[in-house]
Design an enzyme around this catalytic site. Structure first.
Site, short mmCIF file in Angstrom:
data_model
loop_
_atom_site.label_atom_id
_atom_site.label_comp_id
_atom_site.label_asym_id
_atom_site.label_seq_id
_atom_site.Cartn_x
_atom_site.Cartn_y
_atom_site.Cartn_z
CB VAL A 1 -8.66 49.17 -28.94
CG1 VAL A 1 -8.08 48.70 -28.17
CG2 VAL A 1 -7.84 50.61 -28.57
CE LYS A 2 -6.52 42.52 -34.46
NZ LYS A 2 -5.79 41.84 -35.51
CB CYS A 3 -8.12 43.44 -25.95
SG CYS A 3 -7.54 45.48 -26.06
#
Ligand code: G3P
Length: 220
Positions: A82-84
């Site tokens: 997951v890219k935040c």
């Protein structure tokens, strides 16, 4: 250094994967938008092509929204990271998702101080953008060197994923700096193959061989 492709284009991913040198994939909302296929669907297709971590970015900007999207993205495939973004809400979401065992790539990192925050929040990797710093007349690669040194000083397990790499020289310099991963557009991966002496050398080998054995076998 692991090689990731920074693209959501399936054709490029198929070509790179066929060479056997692609360890993973990074995407971002701009790259997904170029392919005009909804994120979840495109990311699923990518996971069928490349067997390695595939970063899928959240588009929510608030903490609760990032958590919801992050969990949904992570459920798409075991290889999803997951890219935040490196915002206050993004770091908070990284911290919470990491505690749930979800791997997080903290993106849009432009300074060693920001990278420290990502490591403290338990990020699986941090993505400092080299080319975009260069665009401002700064030395993007120095940020990669600084982060690698700081992480190594303290034994942070967070990986340094050198992003926004725009040339083969960037890739080599990121490797020299000790980045764990370099993500690059397909064009840059393709350019890494090129050296005029390789082509010239191969032409000469084949000419010499053909000359020596010209006609051989035709008279038997
Ligand atoms: O995916 C993030 C990063 O690699 C983007 O690169 O060239 O758009 O700055 P660039």
């Amino acid at each position: 250094m692991k090689f990731f492709l920074d693209t959501a284009n399936l054709e490029e991913l198929r070509k790179g994967a066929a060479w056997g040198v692609v360890d993973g994939v990074t995407t971002n909302p701009s790259l997904i938008a170029k392919e005009a296929v909804p994120m979840a669907e495109q990311v699923r297709r990518i996971c069928e092509i490349v067997d390695g971590p595939v970063s899928a970015e959240v588009v929510a900007t608030d903490y609760e929204g990032m958590l919801r999207e992050g969990r949904a993205n992570a459920a798409l495939h075991p290889n999803i990271v997951v890219k935040c973004p490196l915002t206050r809400a993004g770091i908070q979401a990284c911290s919470a998702l990491s505690k749930e065992g979800i791997r997080v790539n903290v993106t849009l990192c432009f300074s060693p101080g920001q990278a420290l925050l990502a490591a403290k929040a338990g990020a699986w990797c941090v993505s400092p953008f080299v080319g975009r710093l260069d665009d401002l007349g700064l030395e993007g690669m120095q940020v990669i060197r600084d982060i690698c040194r700081i992480y190594s000083n303290y034994g942070f397990p967070t990986r340094v994923l050198a992003a926004s790499l725009r040339s083969p020289l960037h890739v080599v310099q990121a490797a020299e700096a000790g980045a764990h991963i370099g993500t690059m557009p397909f064009k840059v991966l393709d350019q890494l193959f090129n050296h005029p002496l390789t082509g010239q050398g191969l032409d000469q080998f084949l000419k010499d061989y053909a000359k020596a054995f010209q006609g051989a076998g035709s008279g038997s």
